[in-house]
Design a protein around this motif. Structure first.
Motif, PDB file in Angstrom:
ATOM      1  N   TYR A 114       0.438  -1.364  -0.316  1.00 17.05           N
ATOM      2  CA  TYR A 114      -0.077  -0.266  -0.209  1.00 17.05           C
ATOM      3  C   TYR A 114       1.268   1.525   0.115  1.00 17.05           C
ATOM      4  O   TYR A 114       0.482   2.299  -0.149  1.00 17.05           O
ATOM      5  N   ALA A 115       2.104   1.145  -0.095  1.00 17.91           N
ATOM      6  CA  ALA A 115       2.948   1.797   0.045  1.00 17.91           C
ATOM      7  C   ALA A 115       2.810   2.939  -1.668  1.00 17.91           C
ATOM      8  O   ALA A 115       3.100   2.228  -2.341  1.00 17.91           O
ATOM      9  N   LEU A 116       3.310   4.355  -1.110  1.00 18.53           N
ATOM     10  CA  LEU A 116       2.815   5.135  -2.297  1.00 18.53           C
ATOM     11  C   LEU A 116       3.614   5.889  -2.611  1.00 18.53           C
ATOM     12  O   LEU A 116       4.351   7.106  -1.771  1.00 18.53           O
ATOM     13  N   ALA A 135       5.095  -9.725  -5.036  1.00 17.72           N
ATOM     14  CA  ALA A 135       5.369  -9.316  -6.249  1.00 17.72           C
ATOM     15  C   ALA A 135       3.656  -8.478  -6.829  1.00 17.72           C
ATOM     16  O   ALA A 135       3.861  -9.586  -8.066  1.00 17.72           O
ATOM     17  N   LEU A 136       2.281  -8.359  -6.418  1.00 18.83           N
ATOM     18  CA  LEU A 136       1.701  -7.822  -6.133  1.00 18.83           C
ATOM     19  C   LEU A 136       1.046  -6.400  -5.881  1.00 18.83           C
ATOM     20  O   LEU A 136       0.935  -6.518  -5.030  1.00 18.83           O
ATOM     21  N   PRO A 137       0.553  -5.448  -7.621  1.00 15.88           N
ATOM     22  CA  PRO A 137       0.298  -4.608  -6.418  1.00 15.88           C
ATOM     23  C   PRO A 137      -0.864  -4.577  -6.734  1.00 15.88           C
ATOM     24  O   PRO A 137      -1.664  -5.182  -6.813  1.00 15.88           O
ATOM     25  N   TRP A 138      -1.005  -2.962  -5.790  1.00 16.04           N
ATOM     26  CA  TRP A 138      -3.323  -2.807  -6.049  1.00 16.04           C
ATOM     27  C   TRP A 138      -3.393  -1.857  -6.720  1.00 16.04           C
ATOM     28  O   TRP A 138      -2.544  -0.925  -7.295  1.00 16.04           O
ATOM     29  N   ALA A 139      -4.573  -1.544  -6.763  1.00 17.09           N
ATOM     30  CA  ALA A 139      -5.067  -0.757  -7.987  1.00 17.09           C
ATOM     31  C   ALA A 139      -4.465   1.285  -7.622  1.00 17.09           C
ATOM     32  O   ALA A 139      -4.178   1.311  -8.811  1.00 17.09           O
ATOM     33  N   VAL A 145       5.409  -1.891  -8.411  1.00 12.95           N
ATOM     34  CA  VAL A 145       4.747  -3.217  -8.511  1.00 12.95           C
ATOM     35  C   VAL A 145       5.402  -3.546  -6.845  1.00 12.95           C
ATOM     36  O   VAL A 145       7.020  -3.278  -7.203  1.00 12.95           O
ATOM     37  N   PRO A 146       5.991  -3.891  -6.191  1.00  7.70           N
ATOM     38  CA  PRO A 146       6.270  -3.925  -4.795  1.00  7.70           C
ATOM     39  C   PRO A 146       7.387  -5.247  -5.182  1.00  7.70           C
ATOM     40  O   PRO A 146       6.786  -6.384  -5.837  1.00  7.70           O
TER      41      PRO A 146
END
Length: 699
Positions: A114-116, A135-139, A145-146
């Motif tokens: 969740y880090a922007l 390594a799964l991003p969120w919207a 990609v983390p």
């Protein structure tokens, strides 16, 4: 802090223990990210913010999330112990809480995926990483990609939590809360949606829980003498995520580790189930806290405290929640923005004085998401206590406020609170203005509480309130300061047939109701969306709570459906199936003007009800009995069924002659809110302008 409880709050006002802490009541101020954590002011802003809440009766304050490392930050306005003077700022804030006899816990935070991180750098000037179990991003990650944490980095992150706990102890905090809820890193490790690992930290529910267990064990060992709590999600509200049984198993795993308390949160930020918006029934998530409490009470560690949270705004709700002894305390967050003295006022039996959180999210959550300074629509001083201290004036002045809507009330209360001689002039027969109308919309009944609280405080402080009495220039000539907040009126439209008897403004529709039949709503902004909700939703909160539970397949606590007090009398009015309502808009987004975190909920409610939304209207041609004729986006003339038409085409300032008269007479004045600029009426702007104006005119 007030200690004498009225009978209504016998349990809420009773003392309890949280590990080594003895607390005077059972109301915790939940964690809120404010942005004050990184202000370069030596901690003055954070200290003033927390001081007022401690003085107002919060038994225990939980800070906004404090990142346990550079890469743990959720955004540039997150503090990290040991970086950029954070320790000194928090030391000043902790001392302020202690000076008021309060206690304060540091929330240990890691954003994970969740880090922007766009444009952010760490303390060494290097680009900040975003890290996660997998390594799964969120919207909302803006394409980032983390990086998947290596096994050694997982161990180092656990030590980061322990080190942050030690820093909290050295600064003087009374304890720490581990953030393991709402989809942040610890929660991410627990979920099969975000943890795809096949090593010792994933692959089975037991291995996915290992990170949370290790963090708690490390933190407890690091600070054996402090209170240690954890905030868990009672449910992730994400299809395919952690099950209730797996959450309960995590609780069982954590209980032997020396936890003092479990605070129960709900949902992830990316969940499509509403959790904190005004449309969510009061106390909707209590069943999840109760479930976890039953797990705790049936374990070998039944004394671990369980704290319920989310969508409670009235401490009488808290009394009903705590009455059977299953839950130990309630955590309120945004209500402490709205009224720092919510506890002391309630315990003293002055519920009428409590300025209630209305669940709008506009100045708090919506701002925190974009890194803007957090405040509160109904309390524009929130987060700005240093700039706008409340202290008795040494030069009491005559202050006149024209208009009893949200802006006028904000100005009048602030001036009266500081000892000025206040007179409020309202042309209508009741206070409230646009808030009075909003309170008629299902789910927004709490807007009436702000009006009620303002009137109660004005009466308490000896202000004069004129209702049904428009102010004249002659009334105001002798004033030392005039705040002009007469508000707005519905904007008229030039459509043939608009004068027909079945056509109403939104104000007429909300106040008088709309007879049965099909309805066309002209205008799809925030007012149009509210009007459609008014037409289609029940005014009975209990019925809405049942509908909410069914729609989102969640468990809504019986407390909400039974003993909790109704906010407003249930109105007798006509509701209709959603397919009988059509909302029309020329251009722009439907619900434009509704807050970032609330708009999708408001529109979703209408879609679920079957309301038709027609965008791209080229022209409103004419209104006839039974039909509104339009030229649609394809240029085709067609009739929209309309036994009734409600015009929600915006607002315009209420014209009056006071400005020129006051200027000629040399009376200091300021124009605020919609009366100053009605093009984009914004209640956050209006109340903030009102506060700033009255402070400028009457220091």
């Amino acid at each position: 802090m007030s200690t004498a409880a009225v009978p209504d709050l016998a349990v809420v006002a009773s003392p309890w223990t949280l590990g080594p802490l003895t607390l005077p009541n059972r109301v915790v101020m939940g964690s809120m990210h404010t942005g004050l954590e990184v202000h370069d002011d030596g901690g003055a802003g954070l200290a003033a913010f927390y001081r007022e809440r401690a003085a107002g009766g919060a038994a225990c304050i939980i800070t906004g999330g404090i990142a346990v490392s550079d890469e743990a930050r959720g955004g540039p306005d997150f503090a990290v112990f040991g970086v950029d003077g954070a320790d000194e700022r928090f030391r000043v804030a902790v001392q302020a809480v202690h000076d008021e006899g309060g206690t304060i816990l540091a929330q240990l935070f890691h954003a994970g995926r969740y880090a922007l991180v766009g444009g952010m750098v760490d303390r060494h000037g290097d680009p900040q990483r975003a890290v996660a179990p997998s390594a799964l991003p969120w919207a909302a990650a803006r394409g980032v990609v983390p990086e998947e944490l290596t096994a050694s980095e997982v161990e180092r992150t656990i030590e980061d939590f322990a080190a942050a706990a030690r820093s909290a102890r050295d600064i003087g905090f009374d304890g720490v809360e581990i953030m393991a809820s709402e989809g942040y890193l610890v929660n991410q490790f627990c979920s099969p949606l975000t943890n795809l690992r096949e090593d010792a930290w994933g692959g089975t529910p037991e291995k996915r829980r290992r990170f949370a267990v290790s963090v708690v064990r490390a933190v407890r060992a690091a600070v054996p003498d402090l209170a240690v709590t954890i905030r868990l999600s009672g449910a992730d509200l994400m299809p395919g995520s952690t099950t209730d049984d797996e959450v309960d198993a995590l609780v069982h795993d954590l209980l032997p580790l020396g936890l003092d308390g479990i605070s129960v949160g709900i949902g992830w930020h990316e969940s499509r189930t509403p959790t904190v918006q005004a449309a969510v029934p009061h106390g909707a998530w209590l069943a999840y806290a109760s479930r976890i409490a039953r797990v705790v009470r049936g374990s070998d560690h039944p004394g671990v405290r369980v704290i319920a949270s989310n969508r409670m705004t009235d401490l009488r709700d808290g009394e009903a929640v705590l009455a059977d002894g299953l839950l130990d305390a309630v955590a309120l967050a945004r209500p402490f923005l709205a009224d720092p003295a919510i506890v002391s006022r309630s315990v003293d039996g002055r519920f009428d004085l409590v300025n209630t959180c209305i669940g709008c999210n506009q100045a708090c959550l919506d701002r925190s998401i974009i890194g803007a300074p957090v405040s509160c629509l109904v309390n524009p001083r929130a987060g700005r206590e240093v700039a706008f201290p409340v202290r008795p004036t040494t030069q009491p002045r005559r202050v006149d406020v024209v208009g009893g809507g949200p802006a006028g009330l904000a100005a009048a209360v602030d001036a009266a609170r500081r000892g000025h001689r206040v007179t409020l002039w309202e042309a209508a027969d009741e206070l409230g203005g646009q808030f009075g109308l909003a309170a008629l919309v299902p789910g927004k009944e709490d807007y009436a509480a702000t009006v009620r609280a303002a009137r109660a405080e004005l009466d308490q402080r000896g202000a004069t309130v004129h209702l049904g009495r428009p102010a004249t220039a002659a009334d105001l000539v002798g004033s030392d300061a005039v705040v002009l907040a007469p508000g707005v009126v519905p904007r008229s439209v030039d459509i043939p047939g608009v004068e027909l008897p079945h056509v109403q403004t939104y104000e007429q529709a909300l106040r008088d109701g709309v007879p049965a039949g099909t309805v066309a709503v002209i205008g799809g902004g925030g007012i149009g969306v509210d009007t459609a909700a008014f037409l289609t939703e029940s005014p009975d909160e209990s019925l809405r709570a049942r509908a909410f539970a069914e729609r989102w397949d969640v468990t809504v606590a019986d407390d909400v459906l039974g003993p909790l007090p109704q906010r407003q009398p249930v109105a007798q009015r006509t509701t209709r199936p959603g397919e009988q309502v059509t909302v029309l808009r020329r251009s722009g987004k439907f619900g434009q003007g509704v807050g970032l975190t609330s708009r999708w909920v408001a529109l979703g409610r209408l879609r679920d009800a079957g309301v038709r939304m027609v965008g791209g209207v080229q022209e409103y041609l004419r209104i006839e009995p039974g039909a509104l004729w339009i030229r649609d986006e394809d240029g085709v003339e067609r009739a929209v069924p309309a036994d009734h038409v409600v015009v929600c085409a915006g607002q315009e300032r209420l014209e009056h002659s006071l400005e020129s008269a006051l200027a000629s007479a040399g009376v200091p004045f300021a124009l605020v809110g919609g009366a100053r600029d009605a093009r984009s009426v914004d209640a956050v702007r209006a109340t903030s302008e009102a506060l700033e104006a009255v402070r400028s005119l009457a220091p």
